[in-house]
Design a protein around this motif. Structure first.
Motif, PDB file in Angstrom:
ATOM      1  N   GLY A   1       0.829  -1.202   0.000  1.00  0.00           N
ATOM      2  CA  GLY A   1       0.000   0.000   0.000  1.00  0.00           C
ATOM      3  C   GLY A   1       0.861   1.248   0.000  1.00  0.00           C
ATOM      4  N   CYS A   2       1.351   1.592   1.189  1.00  0.00           N
ATOM      5  CA  CYS A   2       2.061   2.872   1.350  1.00  0.00           C
ATOM      6  C   CYS A   2       3.542   2.788   1.053  1.00  0.00           C
ATOM      7  N   GLU A   3       4.102   1.610   1.214  1.00  0.00           N
ATOM      8  CA  GLU A   3       5.543   1.374   1.066  1.00  0.00           C
ATOM      9  C   GLU A   3       6.399   2.217   2.009  1.00  0.00           C
TER      10      GLU A   3
ATOM     11  N   CYS B   1       0.755   1.508   6.570  1.00  0.00           N
ATOM     12  CA  CYS B   1      -0.581   0.925   6.340  1.00  0.00           C
ATOM     13  C   CYS B   1      -0.708  -0.512   6.820  1.00  0.00           C
ATOM     14  N   GLY B   2       0.372  -1.267   6.812  1.00  0.00           N
ATOM     15  CA  GLY B   2       0.318  -2.646   7.298  1.00  0.00           C
ATOM     16  C   GLY B   2      -0.076  -3.689   6.272  1.00  0.00           C
TER      17      GLY B   2
ATOM     18  N   CYS C   1       1.490  -4.934   3.845  1.00  0.00           N
ATOM     19  CA  CYS C   1       2.587  -5.819   3.445  1.00  0.00           C
ATOM     20  C   CYS C   1       3.076  -6.697   4.592  1.00  0.00           C
TER      21      CYS C   1
ATOM     22  N   CYS D   1       7.804  -4.237   3.519  1.00  0.00           N
ATOM     23  CA  CYS D   1       8.295  -3.072   2.765  1.00  0.00           C
ATOM     24  C   CYS D   1       9.408  -2.371   3.514  1.00  0.00           C
TER      25      CYS D   1
HETATM   26  S1  FES Z   1       3.092  -1.239   2.272  1.00  0.00           S
HETATM   27 FE1  FES Z   1       2.202  -0.022   3.842  1.00  0.00          FE
HETATM   28  S2  FES Z   1       3.255  -0.816   5.574  1.00  0.00           S
HETATM   29 FE2  FES Z   1       4.281  -1.793   3.976  1.00  0.00          FE
END
Ligand code: FES
Ligand SMILES: Cc1cc2nc3c(=O)[nH]c(=O)nc-3n(C[C@H](O)[C@H](O)[C@H](O)COP(=O)(O)OP(=O)(O)OC[C@H]3O[C@@H](n4cnc5c(N)ncnc54)[C@H](O)[C@@H]3O)c2cc1C
Ligand code: FES
Lengths: 294, 178
Positions: free
Chosen positions: B49-51, B55-56, B58, B70
């Motif tokens: 999601g956010c990389e 966001c969690g 991954c 990530c």
């Molecule tokens: S992609 Fe969002 S926490 Fe890793």
């Protein structure tokens, strides 16, 4: 959102890591990566070479003794948080670590890494300062110990020289007749705080106030500890707590950003100062009672 | 030194243990573990999601503990047992306890966040087999979902713990993949 290219080393001995760092002072140390990797992914920082210290087993330890708690550069936030003996010897560690990020981040991030990262919004740099702790760093030249007071020299900046790796940190035990508390306000639990503080409060033998010291996060550029003892000549009551909040604000520099205005942060500092001192006082009294009855 | 055919940068041969299987891949050091799982190993169950850790989506299990894939480099992940959402089925391939609970309780809508919740909750109920609602909320507080409003995810945590306890009583708890 991808890091730029770099070369990578993963030594398994500290001496190897120190030699690699000495050979390339432009390299960066990778510990838990929970601050460094986001910065690299967002290209806020680029690194020519990464030295991953996660394979160096000797850096992965936590030792609690009556003198205090010593923890290595690979002690994860989660391990220190869960360490019962460390909590008994210096309860501030557990109390503050409960507010560091989410559990998932704490499983990988290291406490020493967050100290070296020196973010004034991070809990552990100010905890090290408040407790009068030290950081031990090593290079190919040898080891030296840096007192917290001399460590944080600017925003995200420490007194570490290039080629130096932080190997361990030490915080002294909580003295007798002392209590602690830590609290903060964040937009979501686990996010960086808008404002927060830890308090160490000492009682005199007959239960009066001997000392009140407060360390603040997110309201200055570097970790700051304010001595508020003089606000409590006759013990703790509503008006002395208000005075303590005002006194603290004289030394804080709350700034506005997209998350909170400067005025709101100042108001949080006032409210939290009263709340956390009250909690630390209750904690000190409870511990004193235990010490007396034990 | 081997060079990547697409980006002309040096690559290393790495070995990753994922869901009990050892995979080999050729990656540059900067390859995020999340990308290695998805692109190099084709395990697209792990979502990104956010990389940057917020966001969690991954989240995977590293030696059984939830971590952000990530926020690790693939080259750093070679010493660990990694578990992704694909590894959380029962040995016969049917849904594992947490997956089944999400189905029972309608714990997902678009499903983008779901793999990160499944892995996080798997570790959470291993540590606390009988969470109350407050503990369930705390367990998932590091994961974002933009669809459900979380109510059904909290219900799924409680249901997953219930299924796990039933499994343990029936003596087949140990068989579930890690
Ligand atoms: S992609 Fe969002 S926490 Fe890793
Ligand atoms: C979503 C999210 C929320 C977070 N919330 C919080 C929070 O509320 N409070 C908080 O305090 N932190 C928070 N963090 C950061 C987290 O605590 C990090 O673990 C910590 O700041 C850095 O530790 P690390 O081991 O991950 O260090 P790394 O990211 O590996 O390194 C950070 C920096 O320190 C240097 N470094 C690390 N270790 C050493 C060493 N031993 N010697 C020399 N240099 C070293 C690195 O080179 C780098 O410059 C959050 C992170 C994320 C992703
Ligand atoms: S189900 Fe869509 S983000 Fe959670």
């Amino acid at each position: 959102m991808k890091p730029a290219a770099f070369t990578f080393q993963r030594p398994t001995e500290l001496s190897e890591a120190l030699a690699a760092y000495a050979a390339n002072p432009g390299a960066k140390i990778l510990a838990g990566g929970q601050s460094l990797i986001p910065l690299m992914s967002m290209r806020l920082t680029t690194v020519s070479e990464l030295i991953d210290i996660n394979g160096i087993g000797e850096l992965s330890f936590i030792e609690a003794s009556e003198a205090g708690v010593r923890f290595g550069a690979l002690a994860r936030h989660a391990e220190l948080h869960a360490h019962e003996e460390a909590r008994r010897v210096q309860p501030m560690l557990h109390a503050a670590l409960s507010h560091v990020a989410h559990a998932t981040i704490r499983n990988r991030g290291t406490t020493v890494g967050s100290i070296v990262h020196a973010d004034a919004s991070g809990e552990m740099p100010v905890v090290l300062t408040l407790l009068g702790g030290t950081l031990t760093v090593a290079s190919t030249e040898g080891r030296r110990e840096i007192a917290a007071d001399d460590l944080f020299i600017g925003p995200l900046e420490t007194a570490l020289e290039s080629g130096e790796i932080a190997v361990e940190a030490f915080v002294p035990a909580l003295p007798a007749r002392h209590g602690i508390a830590f609290d903060e306000i964040a937009r979501r639990h686990g996010d960086y705080a808008l404002c927060g503080l830890g308090v160490v409060l000492g009682l005199t033998e007959d239960g009066g106030i001997e000392s009140v010291r407060a360390g603040y996060i997110s309201v200055t550029e570097t970790p700051i500890v304010v001595d508020l003892t003089e606000c409590f000549p006759d013990g703790i009551d509503a008006s002395s707590l208000v005075a303590a909040g005002e006194k603290a604000l004289e030394q804080l520099e709350p700034e506005g950003d997209i998350h909170a205005s400067a005025e709101y942060r100042a108001q949080l500092a006032r409210t939290l100062t009263a709340r956390v001192i009250t909690a630390a006082h209750a904690d000190a009294k409870a511990r004193l009672f235990q010490e007396v009855t034990a | 030194m081997t060079m990547s055919p697409t980006t002309a940068e040096p690559v290393e041969t790495i070995r990753l243990r994922v869901n009990g299987v050892t995979h080999e891949a050729q990656v540059p050091p900067r390859r995020l573990l999340s990308d290695a799982l998805r692109h190099d190993l084709g395990l697209t169950g792990t979502h990104v999601g956010c990389e940057h850790g917020v966001c969690g989506a991954c989240t995977i299990l590293v030696d059984g503990q939830p971590m952000r894939s990530c926020l690790m480099f693939a080259v750093s992940a070679q010493d660990y047992e990694l578990t992704t959402v694909e590894g959380l089925t029962r040995p016969d391939g049917s849904l594992g306890p947490v997956q089944q609970a999400f189905k029972d309780c309608h714990g997902l809508q678009c499903g983008f966040c779901t793999p990160g919740f499944i892995t996080t909750i798997t570790a959470g109920i291993a540590e606390n087999p009988d969470p109350d609602r407050a503990e369930a909320r705390d367990m998932i507080s590091g994961n974002l979902c933009r669809c459900t409003g979380y109510q059904n995810i909290v219900a799924s945590v409680l249901r997953a713990a219930e299924i796990q306890r039933e499994d343990a009583q029936n003596g087949d708890g140990e068989e579930q993949g890690r």
